[in-house]
Design an enzyme around this catalytic site. Structure first.
Site, PDB file in Angstrom:
ATOM      1  N   ASP A   1     -29.744   1.093  -8.721  1.00 34.82           N
ATOM      2  CA  ASP A   1     -30.979   1.848  -8.478  1.00 34.82           C
ATOM      3  C   ASP A   1     -32.109   0.915  -8.055  1.00 34.82           C
ATOM      4  O   ASP A   1     -32.912   1.254  -7.195  1.00 34.82           O
ATOM      5  CB  ASP A   1     -31.382   2.620  -9.738  1.00 34.82           C
ATOM      6  CG  ASP A   1     -30.405   3.754 -10.023  1.00 34.82           C
ATOM      7  OD1 ASP A   1     -29.655   4.128  -9.103  1.00 34.82           O
ATOM      8  OD2 ASP A   1     -30.374   4.240 -11.172  1.00 34.82           O
TER       9      ASP A   1
ATOM     10  N   GLU B   1       2.649   8.118   4.864  1.00 36.55           N
ATOM     11  CA  GLU B   1       1.301   7.934   4.314  1.00 36.55           C
ATOM     12  C   GLU B   1       1.189   8.682   3.000  1.00 36.55           C
ATOM     13  O   GLU B   1       2.041   9.492   2.670  1.00 36.55           O
ATOM     14  CB  GLU B   1       0.262   8.551   5.269  1.00 36.55           C
ATOM     15  CG  GLU B   1       0.262   7.959   6.640  1.00 36.55           C
ATOM     16  CD  GLU B   1      -0.498   8.829   7.640  1.00 36.55           C
ATOM     17  OE1 GLU B   1      -1.308   9.684   7.226  1.00 36.55           O
ATOM     18  OE2 GLU B   1      -0.249   8.653   8.839  1.00 36.55           O
TER      19      GLU B   1
ATOM     20  N   LYS C   1      -0.359  11.620   0.813  1.00 37.63           N
ATOM     21  CA  LYS C   1      -0.956  12.925   1.088  1.00 37.63           C
ATOM     22  C   LYS C   1      -2.124  13.104   0.132  1.00 37.63           C
ATOM     23  O   LYS C   1      -1.940  13.385  -1.052  1.00 37.63           O
ATOM     24  CB  LYS C   1       0.057  14.052   0.926  1.00 37.63           C
ATOM     25  CG  LYS C   1      -0.515  15.390   1.352  1.00 37.63           C
ATOM     26  CD  LYS C   1       0.550  16.436   1.496  1.00 37.63           C
ATOM     27  CE  LYS C   1       0.010  17.714   2.126  1.00 37.63           C
ATOM     28  NZ  LYS C   1      -1.182  18.243   1.497  1.00 37.63           N
TER      29      LYS C   1
ATOM     30  N   ASP D   1      -5.251  14.600  -1.755  1.00 34.70           N
ATOM     31  CA  ASP D   1      -5.522  15.961  -2.198  1.00 34.70           C
ATOM     32  C   ASP D   1      -7.022  16.235  -2.111  1.00 34.70           C
ATOM     33  O   ASP D   1      -7.754  16.120  -3.085  1.00 34.70           O
ATOM     34  CB  ASP D   1      -5.021  16.125  -3.643  1.00 34.70           C
ATOM     35  CG  ASP D   1      -4.844  17.578  -3.998  1.00 34.70           C
ATOM     36  OD1 ASP D   1      -5.024  18.431  -3.106  1.00 34.70           O
ATOM     37  OD2 ASP D   1      -4.536  17.861  -5.165  1.00 34.70           O
TER      38      ASP D   1
ATOM     39  N   TYR E   1      -6.829   9.879   8.855  1.00 32.19           N
ATOM     40  CA  TYR E   1      -5.380   9.872   9.053  1.00 32.19           C
ATOM     41  C   TYR E   1      -4.940  10.142  10.496  1.00 32.19           C
ATOM     42  O   TYR E   1      -3.753  10.082  10.776  1.00 32.19           O
ATOM     43  CB  TYR E   1      -4.633  10.764   8.063  1.00 32.19           C
ATOM     44  CG  TYR E   1      -5.056  12.220   7.984  1.00 32.19           C
ATOM     45  CD1 TYR E   1      -4.906  13.073   9.061  1.00 32.19           C
ATOM     46  CD2 TYR E   1      -5.571  12.725   6.795  1.00 32.19           C
ATOM     47  CE1 TYR E   1      -5.285  14.393   8.966  1.00 32.19           C
ATOM     48  CE2 TYR E   1      -5.949  14.054   6.687  1.00 32.19           C
ATOM     49  CZ  TYR E   1      -5.798  14.878   7.781  1.00 32.19           C
ATOM     50  OH  TYR E   1      -6.161  16.179   7.687  1.00 32.19           O
TER      51      TYR E   1
ATOM     52  N   LYS F   1       6.388  16.441  -0.758  1.00 33.51           N
ATOM     53  CA  LYS F   1       5.446  16.629  -1.862  1.00 33.51           C
ATOM     54  C   LYS F   1       6.045  16.323  -3.222  1.00 33.51           C
ATOM     55  O   LYS F   1       7.252  16.390  -3.417  1.00 33.51           O
ATOM     56  CB  LYS F   1       4.897  18.065  -1.837  1.00 33.51           C
ATOM     57  CG  LYS F   1       3.964  18.277  -0.656  1.00 33.51           C
ATOM     58  CD  LYS F   1       3.318  19.625  -0.640  1.00 33.51           C
ATOM     59  CE  LYS F   1       2.291  19.824  -1.705  1.00 33.51           C
ATOM     60  NZ  LYS F   1       1.492  21.039  -1.465  1.00 33.51           N
TER      61      LYS F   1
ATOM     62  N   CYS G   1       6.416  35.339 -43.601  1.00 32.68           N
ATOM     63  CA  CYS G   1       7.168  34.296 -42.904  1.00 32.68           C
ATOM     64  C   CYS G   1       8.329  34.913 -42.122  1.00 32.68           C
ATOM     65  O   CYS G   1       9.093  35.708 -42.672  1.00 32.68           O
ATOM     66  CB  CYS G   1       7.692  33.293 -43.927  1.00 32.68           C
ATOM     67  SG  CYS G   1       8.846  32.101 -43.226  1.00 32.68           S
TER      68      CYS G   1
ATOM     69  N   CYS H   1      11.638  33.693 -44.161  1.00 34.95           N
ATOM     70  CA  CYS H   1      11.963  34.051 -45.556  1.00 34.95           C
ATOM     71  C   CYS H   1      11.145  35.225 -46.084  1.00 34.95           C
ATOM     72  O   CYS H   1      11.314  35.626 -47.235  1.00 34.95           O
ATOM     73  CB  CYS H   1      11.780  32.850 -46.467  1.00 34.95           C
ATOM     74  SG  CYS H   1      10.048  32.467 -46.786  1.00 34.95           S
TER      75      CYS H   1
ATOM     76  N   CYS I   1       3.632  29.256 -44.505  1.00 30.84           N
ATOM     77  CA  CYS I   1       4.504  30.108 -45.305  1.00 30.84           C
ATOM     78  C   CYS I   1       4.375  29.631 -46.740  1.00 30.84           C
ATOM     79  O   CYS I   1       4.390  28.429 -47.014  1.00 30.84           O
ATOM     80  CB  CYS I   1       5.938  29.937 -44.814  1.00 30.84           C
ATOM     81  SG  CYS I   1       7.171  30.395 -46.040  1.00 30.84           S
TER      82      CYS I   1
ATOM     83  N   CYS J   1      12.134  28.865 -48.756  1.00 27.71           N
ATOM     84  CA  CYS J   1      12.230  29.279 -47.353  1.00 27.71           C
ATOM     85  C   CYS J   1      13.300  28.453 -46.638  1.00 27.71           C
ATOM     86  O   CYS J   1      13.211  27.224 -46.584  1.00 27.71           O
ATOM     87  CB  CYS J   1      10.879  29.079 -46.674  1.00 27.71           C
ATOM     88  SG  CYS J   1      10.911  29.400 -44.903  1.00 27.71           S
TER      89      CYS J   1
HETATM   90  S1  IVH Z   1      -1.684  14.994   8.874  1.00 27.54           S
HETATM   91  C1  IVH Z   1      -0.746  17.657  12.126  1.00 27.54           C
HETATM   92  N1  IVH Z   1      -1.885  13.217   6.961  1.00 27.54           N
HETATM   93  O1  IVH Z   1      -2.622  17.987   4.209  1.00 27.54           O
HETATM   94  C2  IVH Z   1      -1.017  16.811  10.977  1.00 27.54           C
HETATM   95  N2  IVH Z   1      -2.583  15.439   6.521  1.00 27.54           N
HETATM   96  O2  IVH Z   1      -0.937  20.359   4.282  1.00 27.54           O
HETATM   97  C3  IVH Z   1      -1.908  17.417  10.005  1.00 27.54           C
HETATM   98  N3  IVH Z   1      -3.468  15.773   4.273  1.00 27.54           N
HETATM   99  O3  IVH Z   1      -4.626  19.931   6.332  1.00 27.54           O
HETATM  100  C4  IVH Z   1      -2.408  16.588   8.974  1.00 27.54           C
HETATM  101  N4  IVH Z   1      -3.228  13.691   3.591  1.00 27.54           N
HETATM  102  O4  IVH Z   1      -5.756  18.268   4.744  1.00 27.54           O
HETATM  103  C5  IVH Z   1      -2.073  14.497   7.315  1.00 27.54           C
HETATM  104  N5  IVH Z   1      -2.046  11.527   5.360  1.00 27.54           N
HETATM  105  C6  IVH Z   1      -2.235  12.791   5.732  1.00 27.54           C
HETATM  106  C7  IVH Z   1      -2.775  13.753   4.848  1.00 27.54           C
HETATM  107  C8  IVH Z   1      -2.924  15.077   5.281  1.00 27.54           C
HETATM  108  C9  IVH Z   1      -3.641  14.902   3.267  1.00 27.54           C
HETATM  109  C10 IVH Z   1      -3.785  17.206   4.215  1.00 27.54           C
HETATM  110  C11 IVH Z   1      -4.608  17.734   5.344  1.00 27.54           C
HETATM  111  C12 IVH Z   1      -3.839  18.849   5.950  1.00 27.54           C
HETATM  112  C13 IVH Z   1      -2.927  19.216   4.822  1.00 27.54           C
HETATM  113  C14 IVH Z   1      -1.678  19.872   5.324  1.00 27.54           C
END
Ligand code: IVH
Length: 709
Positions: free
Chosen positions: A74, A152, A154, A156, A264, A351, A445, A448, A463, A469
């Site tokens: 800060d 890669e 995925k 969330d 990505y 996944k 119970c 028993c 119980c 029991c």
């Molecule tokens: S590629 C055509 N790469 O997953 C390719 N998507 O279920 C489309 N997501 O809408 C996306 N990590 O929000 C790609 N390394 C990654 C990702 C990724 C997360 C998500 C993205 C997409 C969804 C599809």
């Protein structure tokens, strides 16, 4: 900058590293010369501050590894704000202060994507992954077979498209329905690791980068903690929190949310020399974006290896992921394979098994434990969660049922992550069947039929049948033979319950009469003669025990192993203990009013005396207890408690060492405790020790004390 928390191949590419003066010591902000005369000097000061703030932002929001106290951060920010207010003409275009300055919007503008933002197909199993790779092959010519893939994480979070014109960030749009999304440019500007200026892309007329906005786990927890303190809305998970933050109309609120962007893909403007997805990501990293871990693989086996390595590292990642993504690496092949409806044929998500799933709670059963505790168990329509099929889930106690407001017939969410036991996390009240009825605590119970009580001071219903029991009898038998009690390891639980069901064993004393029933064991239980012999000799061997083990084996409520040892020490022999008054019992370390009363009552129940007499008559015996009267030992008269995990030895061993030095070791902390030996991950006991002012001793100090150093 590397993050010590992340495995090496999971180091995100930092984008907000200072581009100049990497030696800036961010924990010592430079002092600001208020009488600075030349513009160059002011700009230099601004740059130093900007770089320090960016380094911190990256460490805090992206690497999840803060390098500054918030207060110091800060201070840095304030210095820069002051300087910018004094010299508005000199404000630097990439100043992080600018990233929060926009006015609230009244609504988001809808924007149509230049090309649709696709989603991904899913696979969950290795075989399906192989099918995906086979399908890719089917669409390729002979010469193109078995292409290289790139994998890669995925992430969330939320998919977002970013546009840069000649290197300058101009627009951010959410995925929306894939065709049209919302313009969240102002909020995106507040994302600390999202570059607003790409010096290395200054000659690209239009660059469109797609990626994921996430909220790192630590930031999410901080945000929810704050929300709880302020009675604000708590977010269910980091993805919802990220989505909620990006949809804030007031960018200053979004600015206060810890968000991060990971690129990505490049949708437009990728230099033509780049021919693969892996090279595109490397380029994105080079020009200033954060990108996640990437691996190039050649076949399903390598894909599986990557997937499994990610599962292993998942918990250590600073953000949530829900799997991996596998993409054909060649961009030309991606083009050729194209897409079908909304999913590319060249990529799929591999996944992780879902960790939270919905299923129906078919019934609620009540189970009876060793000391009579009645616990509700949810019977589920079997469902796969976290990779295993779950059909039972504990509901803990009646209070939990009321808290969740759950009924038989309800749809519920079940969560199971890692090896943690499954848990009902949510009840879908909107889907409740019309004929469902509230859950009642059984008045008797289920085993028993004795009355059930719910003591005021306990969450658990019990119980009242005691050892009448059958459920409690069974549990008492299992406890009696267990390793830390009488340790009859040749007598497994399955057989013991079999003997019980055939009426061969009712009380623990009957175990010592089994040698009179060898024929029945052979005929009823279909045991071989050799097995029977083994069981009988294990029982015989267990007769030689210690008083402490014997007391523990009796299964008196409130008497765990430590209390049993303390009772044995305090009273020296069983008869003295059995006839002790409540006042005498209270003199035992670790024994409070509740336990004293439970012990007192236990030894006055005729049934218990009968069983104890029978056990002694059958030959169960122990050596005389060496009572430790003051021997001038170093820890004489002291009471210790052990908590947490020790590195150098097992807790039992630490306990023995303390006892050897004259200390008593207790299971719970009170004001009378001399010291708490705290290992790693010490929890509530540590807090209690601090509250009561009890001395806390670390493992090293303890080792020095017991002469192990
Ligand atoms: S590629 C055509 N790469 O997953 C390719 N998507 O279920 C489309 N997501 O809408 C996306 N990590 O929000 C790609 N390394 C990654 C990702 C990724 C997360 C998500 C993205 C997409 C969804 C599809």
């Amino acid at each position: 900058m590397t993050n010590p928390i992340l495995p090496t191949d999971f180091q995100p590419t930092p984008s907000s590293e200072p581009t100049t003066d990497k030696s800036t010591n961010v924990s010592n902000p430079p002092s600001i010369a208020t009488d600075a005369t030349s513009n160059a000097a002011i700009i230099a000061q601004m740059r130093t501050l900007i770089d320090a703030l960016k380094t911190h932002n990256n460490a805090y929001y992206v690497l999840d590894n803060p390098i500054l106290e918030d207060s110091e951060y800060d201070q840095l920010r304030l210095s820069l704000i002051e300087l910018e207010e004094e010299y508005p003409d000199l404000v630097q275009s990439d100043s992080p202060i600018n990233q929060v300055g926009d006015m609230p919007l009244s609504a988001f503008t809808q924007v149509t994507h230049d090309t649709p933002m696709l989603s991904l197909g899913n696979v969950f199993e290795y075989d399906d992954l192989r099918d995906f790779m086979r399908r890719v092959n089917d669409r390729l010519s002979v010469a193109q077979q078995s292409p290289e893939y790139e994998m890669e994480l995925k992430l969330d979070g939320l998919a977002v498209s970013l546009k840069y014109e000649y290197g300058k960030f101009v627009q951010a749009v959410t995925r929306g329905d894939g065709q049209t999304g919302e313009d969240i440019t102002q909020n995106a500007k507040t994302i600390r690791n999202l570059p607003l200026w790409l010096a290395d892309a200054a000659d690209i007329a239009l660059l469109e980068v797609r990626g994921e906005v996430v909220m790192p786990k630590a930031g999410f927890e901080r945000l929810n903690r704050l929300a709880l303190e302020n009675d604000d809305k708590v977010f269910a998970n980091p993805r919802n929190a990220a989505a909620g933050s990006l949809r804030q109309l007031d960018p200053s609120i979004a600015a206060s949310r810890p968000l991060a962007f990971y690129a990505y893909s490049v949708n437009q403007g990728l230099p033509e020399t780049i021919e693969t997805q892996s090279a595109a990501l490397a380029w994105l990293g080079d020009i200033g974006f954060s990108v996640s871990a990437v691996r190039v693989i050649q076949n399903p086996r390598e894909a599986q290896e990557y997937y499994e390595s990610v599962i292993d590292k998942r918990a250590q990642l600073p953000f949530e992921i829900d799997g991996t993504v596998i993409k054909v690496n060649s961009l030309a092949l991606q083009q050729q394979l194209s897409f079908l409806s909304r999913e590319p044929r060249w990529a799929t998500a591999y996944k992780f098994p879902a960790e939270t799933v919905m299923t129906r709670l078919q019934a609620i059963d009540w189970q009876v434990g060793r000391t009579g505790q009645i616990t509700p168990v949810g019977k589920l329509e079997p469902v796969k969660v976290g990779g295993v099929t779950v059909s039972n889930v504990t509901l803990h106690n009646f209070g939990e049922i009321q808290r969740l407001d759950v009924r038989a017939g309800d749809m519920v969410s079940v969560h199971r992550a890692g090896d943690v036991i499954p848990k009902v996390t949510r009840v879908w009240h909107g889907q409740r069947p019309a004929d469902s009825v509230p859950v009642m605590l059984p008045s008797t119970c289920p085993v028993c039929d004795s009355p059930v009580v719910l003591p005021d001071d306990e969450a658990l219903a019990r119980c009242t049948g005691g050892l009448f029991c059958p459920a409690q009898q069974q549990e008492a038998l299992i406890h009696f033979v267990s390793r830390r009690a009488m340790d009859i390891d040749g007598l497994g639980e399955r057989w013991l319950i079999g003997f019980f069901n055939h009426g061969l064993v009712k009380t623990v004393a009957d175990i010592y009469q089994l040698h009179n029933h060898q024929e029945e064991l052979i005929t009823l239980e279909k045991l071989g003669e050799k097995s029977v012999q083994n069981i009988i000799s294990a029982i015989e061997a267990s007769k030689q025990t210690t008083l402490a083990r014997f007391i523990y084996a009796l299964g008196i409520r409130g008497v765990g192993e430590t209390t049993a040892q303390n009772l044995a020490q305090q009273f020296g022999d069983l008869d003295t203990l059995m006839s002790a008054s409540i006042e005498k019992l209270l003199l035992t370390p670790d024994v409070g009013a509740i336990t004293a009363e439970l012990v007192y009552k236990f030894f006055r129940a005729p049934h218990n005396i009968e069983v104890i007499t029978a056990l002694r008559e059958a030959g169960v015996h122990w050596d005389k207890v060496e009572q430790k009267v003051s021997t001038g030992q170093p820890l004489d008269g002291q009471t210790w408690v052990i908590t947490g995990a020790l590195h150098s030895m097992a807790r039992d061993e630490a306990k023995a060492k303390l006892q050897a030095l004259g200390a008593k070791v207790s299971g719970s902390i009170s004001a009378k405790t001399t010291a708490l030996l705290a290992g790693e991950k010490a929890g509530s006991k540590m807090a209690k020790a601090e509250k009561l002012g009890v001395k806390v001793v670390g493992e090293e100090e303890f080792l020095a004390l017991v002469g192990e150093e």
